[in-house]
Design a protein around this motif. Sequence first.
Motif, PDB file in Angstrom:
ATOM      1  N   UNK A 177       0.823  -1.215   0.000  1.00 33.40           N
ATOM      2  CA  UNK A 177       0.000   0.000   0.000  1.00 33.40           C
ATOM      3  C   UNK A 177       0.854   1.260   0.000  1.00 33.40           C
ATOM      4  N   UNK A 178       2.024   1.204   0.635  1.00 28.92           N
ATOM      5  CA  UNK A 178       2.899   2.370   0.631  1.00 28.92           C
ATOM      6  C   UNK A 178       3.413   2.661  -0.774  1.00 28.92           C
ATOM      7  N   UNK A 179       3.614   1.594  -1.559  1.00 32.28           N
ATOM      8  CA  UNK A 179       4.146   1.789  -2.909  1.00 32.28           C
ATOM      9  C   UNK A 179       3.059   2.188  -3.896  1.00 32.28           C
ATOM     10  N   UNK A 180       1.862   1.611  -3.763  1.00 38.06           N
ATOM     11  CA  UNK A 180       0.856   1.785  -4.818  1.00 38.06           C
ATOM     12  C   UNK A 180      -0.522   2.201  -4.322  1.00 38.06           C
ATOM     13  N   UNK A 181      -0.803   2.054  -3.017  1.00 41.05           N
ATOM     14  CA  UNK A 181      -2.177   2.196  -2.555  1.00 41.05           C
ATOM     15  C   UNK A 181      -2.994   0.992  -3.014  1.00 41.05           C
ATOM     16  N   UNK A 182      -4.259   0.901  -2.560  1.00 34.66           N
ATOM     17  CA  UNK A 182      -5.108  -0.174  -3.059  1.00 34.66           C
ATOM     18  C   UNK A 182      -6.574   0.157  -2.856  1.00 34.66           C
ATOM     19  N   UNK A 183      -7.423  -0.556  -3.583  1.00 33.10           N
ATOM     20  CA  UNK A 183      -8.872  -0.452  -3.441  1.00 33.10           C
ATOM     21  C   UNK A 183      -9.341  -1.693  -2.678  1.00 33.10           C
ATOM     22  N   UNK A 184      -9.570  -1.528  -1.382  1.00 32.24           N
ATOM     23  CA  UNK A 184      -9.971  -2.666  -0.561  1.00 32.24           C
ATOM     24  C   UNK A 184     -11.476  -2.692  -0.384  1.00 32.24           C
ATOM     25  N   UNK A 185     -11.987  -3.873  -0.080  1.00 32.46           N
ATOM     26  CA  UNK A 185     -13.415  -4.049   0.118  1.00 32.46           C
ATOM     27  C   UNK A 185     -13.675  -4.524   1.534  1.00 32.46           C
ATOM     28  N   UNK A 186     -14.915  -4.784   1.860  1.00 29.80           N
ATOM     29  CA  UNK A 186     -15.309  -5.194   3.201  1.00 29.80           C
ATOM     30  C   UNK A 186     -15.971  -6.568   3.151  1.00 29.80           C
TER      31      UNK A 186
END
Length: 413
Positions: A124-133
């Motif tokens: 996540x530090x390198x690219x970020x992300x789209x997380x879900x629940x």
Amino acid sequence: MAGASTETIHDVVCGFCGLGCDDLSVEVEGRDVRAKGSICPEAARLLRRLDVPDRPASVAGAPVSLDEAAAAARRILTEARAPVIGGLGTDMAGAGALVDLAIRFGGVLDHYASDGLFRNYAATQRTGWLSTTLAEVRNRCDVLVVVGDDPSAVWGRLFERFFPETPLFADQGRKVVFLGSAPGEKAKAHLARAKVVHHAASDAVAALEALGSFVAGRQPPGESFGGIAANALAGLAEELRSAHYAVVTWNAAEIDDGDLVAERATALVDALNVTTRAGVFPLGGRDNIIGVNQLMLWRIGYPLRTAIRGQESAHDGVLYASEAALADADVLVWVSAFGPEPPPAFTGKVIALAHPETVFEKEPDVLIPVGTPGVDHAGTVFRMDSIVSLPLGALRVATLPSVAEAVRRIAEG
């Protein structure tokens, strides 16, 4: 307990693995506690309690009162040069008290199960992300990609929670693709209504990277990637592009290149979100690691693996990992209230706020047995998706202190 009536308590919340199952049934007879009905073996084991005398607090192996043990722990911390406050298996109140303890005496704070968390952080530090629940997976996911080993060996009810009988939005044509080891019998049983496909990936990173290329419309050179044929990955890419809501999940703690898997999974989801909807669902959350990490961020602005010294704090995901920090430490404060997790080997002084059934290779310098949140006392934990905080109720009258109470006794002198 002879003559005690048996009470059945329904809708009990489980705080052990991070899934946050809230539909357990438990029988309580006096101080005896046992699970009732269908329940995962791990929860059944950790919920089980017998009406036996409490393990006493001790100093150098000799039984003492709680106040005497707290005073001995306070003396050790007062003289400590470089303490580590580790384990951190506790509820939110206990976590807050331990941060206060670190502010008073100094120390590095890290959870024993943080390896997977920080492998994911690296991505996540390198690219970020789209997380879900969990709710989104339950109600919307129609194609689920599981990377690595079958996670139901660790999270016994994971697929039951992912795929209920009546999702709100997803149709019944759900598909689960295993990239790695084959699903076990438990997973197959919970996925009976879904189409299950297994691709035996020998290198999950290579397979995910190629899959991302196929999704993005590129043809990577080669006939197979990570042990999976190119045409199989191309077919899976087409299914993912056609999905209404695809999800990729993995357990970074059990994958050597967990940070690279997280990064490739994130890139795959990014490519999918150009034309459809997709998200990642990283697995984790054991012993309230998510809640402890959240509290660290709220209180001091840094996550786990942070050192507090005086009025200053510093974070380093490598230097302040437990194993590295213990190499320079002289005192370990070990906290494990959810289960009998033993401390790592350590040559310095050990103060243990531990589950009463913990087996130690060497008796701690100070031992304070503590109650379990959700069994002996009420508390709050966070679910693995970081979204929901869950209230844990007491199942029996507490005779052992909570972690928060034990820490208060140590600090108040």
